[in-house]
Scaffold this active site. Structure first.
Site, PDB file in Angstrom:
ATOM      1  N   ASN A  13       0.880  -1.173   0.000  1.00 20.76           N
ATOM      2  CA  ASN A  13       0.000   0.000   0.000  1.00 20.76           C
ATOM      3  C   ASN A  13       0.913   1.217   0.000  1.00 20.76           C
ATOM      4  O   ASN A  13       1.505   1.552   1.024  1.00 20.76           O
ATOM      5  CB  ASN A  13      -0.892  -0.027   1.253  1.00 20.76           C
ATOM      6  CG  ASN A  13      -1.748   1.229   1.380  1.00 20.76           C
ATOM      7  OD1 ASN A  13      -1.772   2.061   0.466  1.00 20.76           O
ATOM      8  ND2 ASN A  13      -2.444   1.369   2.496  1.00 20.76           N
ATOM      9  N   TRP A  14       1.005   1.841  -1.165  1.00 21.80           N
ATOM     10  CA  TRP A  14       1.915   2.980  -1.281  1.00 21.80           C
ATOM     11  C   TRP A  14       1.360   4.231  -0.577  1.00 21.80           C
ATOM     12  O   TRP A  14       2.048   5.221  -0.445  1.00 21.80           O
ATOM     13  CB  TRP A  14       2.170   3.294  -2.761  1.00 21.80           C
ATOM     14  CG  TRP A  14       3.215   2.405  -3.402  1.00 21.80           C
ATOM     15  CD1 TRP A  14       4.028   1.508  -2.758  1.00 21.80           C
ATOM     16  CD2 TRP A  14       3.574   2.355  -4.790  1.00 21.80           C
ATOM     17  NE1 TRP A  14       4.861   0.906  -3.655  1.00 21.80           N
ATOM     18  CE2 TRP A  14       4.612   1.398  -4.912  1.00 21.80           C
ATOM     19  CE3 TRP A  14       3.128   3.013  -5.926  1.00 21.80           C
ATOM     20  CZ2 TRP A  14       5.202   1.101  -6.149  1.00 21.80           C
ATOM     21  CZ3 TRP A  14       3.714   2.713  -7.154  1.00 21.80           C
ATOM     22  CH2 TRP A  14       4.737   1.766  -7.260  1.00 21.80           C
ATOM     23  N   LYS A  15       0.104   4.189  -0.180  1.00 24.51           N
ATOM     24  CA  LYS A  15      -0.559   5.361   0.430  1.00 24.51           C
ATOM     25  C   LYS A  15      -0.327   6.580  -0.477  1.00 24.51           C
ATOM     26  O   LYS A  15      -0.289   6.419  -1.697  1.00 24.51           O
ATOM     27  CB  LYS A  15      -0.046   5.565   1.849  1.00 24.51           C
ATOM     28  CG  LYS A  15      -0.175   4.272   2.675  1.00 24.51           C
ATOM     29  CD  LYS A  15       0.000   4.436   4.133  1.00 24.51           C
ATOM     30  CE  LYS A  15      -0.195   3.087   4.827  1.00 24.51           C
ATOM     31  NZ  LYS A  15      -0.111   3.144   6.265  1.00 24.51           N
ATOM     32  N   HIS A  99      -9.544   1.175   4.822  1.00 23.92           N
ATOM     33  CA  HIS A  99      -8.275   1.360   5.540  1.00 23.92           C
ATOM     34  C   HIS A  99      -8.513   2.298   6.729  1.00 23.92           C
ATOM     35  O   HIS A  99      -9.301   3.241   6.631  1.00 23.92           O
ATOM     36  CB  HIS A  99      -7.219   1.946   4.594  1.00 23.92           C
ATOM     37  CG  HIS A  99      -5.847   1.875   5.181  1.00 23.92           C
ATOM     38  ND1 HIS A  99      -5.404   2.777   6.113  1.00 23.92           N
ATOM     39  CD2 HIS A  99      -4.846   0.970   5.006  1.00 23.92           C
ATOM     40  CE1 HIS A  99      -4.174   2.444   6.476  1.00 23.92           C
ATOM     41  NE2 HIS A  99      -3.810   1.351   5.825  1.00 23.92           N
ATOM     42  N   GLU A 101      -6.890   4.641   7.843  1.00 26.35           N
ATOM     43  CA  GLU A 101      -6.641   6.065   7.550  1.00 26.35           C
ATOM     44  C   GLU A 101      -7.834   6.705   6.861  1.00 26.35           C
ATOM     45  O   GLU A 101      -8.123   7.881   7.072  1.00 26.35           O
ATOM     46  CB  GLU A 101      -5.358   6.196   6.707  1.00 26.35           C
ATOM     47  CG  GLU A 101      -4.120   5.915   7.553  1.00 26.35           C
ATOM     48  CD  GLU A 101      -2.935   5.343   6.782  1.00 26.35           C
ATOM     49  OE1 GLU A 101      -2.917   5.419   5.542  1.00 26.35           O
ATOM     50  OE2 GLU A 101      -2.015   4.812   7.447  1.00 26.35           O
ATOM     51  N   GLU A 171      -5.373  -5.154  10.274  1.00 26.57           N
ATOM     52  CA  GLU A 171      -4.362  -4.128  10.522  1.00 26.57           C
ATOM     53  C   GLU A 171      -4.652  -3.434  11.853  1.00 26.57           C
ATOM     54  O   GLU A 171      -5.452  -2.483  11.900  1.00 26.57           O
ATOM     55  CB  GLU A 171      -4.387  -3.071   9.408  1.00 26.57           C
ATOM     56  CG  GLU A 171      -4.071  -3.607   8.029  1.00 26.57           C
ATOM     57  CD  GLU A 171      -3.451  -2.549   7.139  1.00 26.57           C
ATOM     58  OE1 GLU A 171      -2.384  -2.823   6.601  1.00 26.57           O
ATOM     59  OE2 GLU A 171      -4.015  -1.446   7.004  1.00 26.57           O
ATOM     60  N   GLY A 177       2.500   2.005  10.814  1.00 29.30           N
ATOM     61  CA  GLY A 177       3.474   3.090  10.695  1.00 29.30           C
ATOM     62  C   GLY A 177       4.193   3.419  11.995  1.00 29.30           C
ATOM     63  O   GLY A 177       4.852   4.454  12.099  1.00 29.30           O
ATOM     64  N   SER A 217       3.441  -2.455  10.196  1.00 27.62           N
ATOM     65  CA  SER A 217       4.897  -2.549  10.399  1.00 27.62           C
ATOM     66  C   SER A 217       5.473  -3.910  10.009  1.00 27.62           C
ATOM     67  O   SER A 217       6.424  -4.385  10.629  1.00 27.62           O
ATOM     68  CB  SER A 217       5.263  -2.187  11.848  1.00 27.62           C
ATOM     69  OG  SER A 217       4.840  -0.864  12.143  1.00 27.62           O
ATOM     70  N   GLY A 238       2.850  -1.200   4.179  1.00 27.70           N
ATOM     71  CA  GLY A 238       2.948   0.233   3.897  1.00 27.70           C
ATOM     72  C   GLY A 238       4.392   0.628   3.642  1.00 27.70           C
ATOM     73  O   GLY A 238       4.912   0.492   2.534  1.00 27.70           O
ATOM     74  N   GLY A 239       5.056   1.105   4.695  1.00 31.32           N
ATOM     75  CA  GLY A 239       6.423   1.640   4.582  1.00 31.32           C
ATOM     76  C   GLY A 239       7.382   0.764   3.791  1.00 31.32           C
ATOM     77  O   GLY A 239       8.080   1.258   2.892  1.00 31.32           O
TER      78      GLY A 239
HETATM   79  P1  13P Z   1       3.024   0.134   7.651  1.00 36.80           P
HETATM   80  O1  13P Z   1       3.519  -1.135   7.010  1.00 36.80           O
HETATM   81  O2  13P Z   1       3.794   1.349   7.214  1.00 36.80           O
HETATM   82  O3  13P Z   1       2.911   0.011   9.132  1.00 36.80           O
HETATM   83  O4  13P Z   1       1.545   0.392   7.103  1.00 36.80           O
HETATM   84  C1  13P Z   1       0.632  -0.637   7.155  1.00 36.80           C
HETATM   85  C2  13P Z   1      -0.570  -0.249   6.382  1.00 36.80           C
HETATM   86  O5  13P Z   1      -1.307   0.634   6.784  1.00 36.80           O
HETATM   87  C3  13P Z   1      -0.823  -0.938   5.102  1.00 36.80           C
HETATM   88  O6  13P Z   1      -2.097  -0.671   4.641  1.00 36.80           O
END
Ligand code: 13P
Length: 257
Positions: A13-15, A99, A101, A171, A177, A217, A238-239
């Site tokens: 997920n590149w956000k 998600h 967010e 999640e 994050g 994470s 994500g990251g």
């Molecule tokens: P991180 O891997 O950066 O913690 O993010 C997870 C995420 O929200 C994937 O959708």
């Protein structure tokens, strides 16, 4: 993972990161580091404007393109929205919905998440439905109850055939994050519970066919341990999905029995 009954999926997920102009060099580095035999389905979920570039660049690398959000509406006067037909038309195979967010910063509730999942299924796109508890809920021992509620709400009105095509991502909000990962046991407990909730609604066969991912994470170091759990069928990353070498290492970590 259980490869006998369901697909293993590693989804990035590149956000709101990356630029269309950086996709090609990213994919070249990813391809150079990917395992020669692909042990799982690999997906990258990009911001809508970058998806067409990703679709083109991803072909060569056998990476499926995903989106991060979709409108619940089919078409019409909804300025700024992107419909499931528009995503399907250009070849999008996966789309994240719900998600944390989007729930937190854009006021998305469970009904909306459900409507979006249905809109995607109707157009043949796999919804990656995200659920997860807050730190407060975990500390109050409300995790399993809350997750069951989120799953039931997200799947409301989705039939047994359609549910087999859904991917669920667990999640925990406190792990996103933050560098704080759920332990493999904590993640397994919730993923197993999610499958039990699905089994309660649809029966054993659909429940064992649904891929359940862990997100929060996940990285090149902890992926193998998480993926060794029987009900964790992949990751939503994500990251670490922004770093080709790390993302490729997570893909490689699915190569286990
Ligand atoms: P991180 O891997 O950066 O913690 O993010 C997870 C995420 O929200 C994937 O959708």
């Amino acid at each position: 993972m259980n490869r006998k009954y369901r697909k293993t999926v590693i989804a990035g997920n590149w956000k709101m990161n990356m630029l269309a102009s950086t996709v090609k060099p990213f994919m070249e580095e990813l391809k150079a580091n990917m395992p020669k035999v692909r042990p799982c389905e690999v997906v990258l979920c990009a911001p809508a404007v970058i998806v067409p570039t990703l679709l083109k660049a991803g072909k060569d690398c056998k990476v499926a393109a995903g989106a991060q959000d979709v409108s619940k509406y089919e078409k019409g006067a909804y300025t700024g929205e992107v419909s499931a037909s528009q995503l399907a038309d250009i070849g999008v195979k996966y789309c994240i919905v719900g998600h944390s967010e989007r729930r937190e910063y854009h006021g998305e509730d469970d009904m909306l998440v459900n409507a979006k999942a249905k809109a995607l299924l109707e157009k043949g796109i796999v919804p990656i439905i995200c659920v997860g508890e807050s730190l407060e809920q975990r500390e109050k021992d409300l995790t399993l109850e809350y997750i069951a509620y989120q799953i039931k709400a997200a799947l409301n009105g989705i039939d047994a055939t359609q549910v087999r095509r859904c991917v669920i991502a667990y999640e925990p909000i406190w792990a996103i994050g933050t560098g704080r990962t759920a332990s493999a046991q904590q993640a397994q407990e919730v993923c197993e519970h999610i499958r039990a909730v699905i089994r309660g609604i649809y029966g054993a066969r659909p429940a064992r066919a649904v891929s359940i991912l862990y997100g929060g994470s996940m990285n090149a170091k902890n992926a193998a341990e998480l993926l060794a759990m029987p009900d964790i069928d992949g990751g939503l990353i994500g990251g670490a999905s922004l770093k080709p070498v790390d993302f490729a290492a997570i893909v490689a970590a699915t190569d286990q029995e």
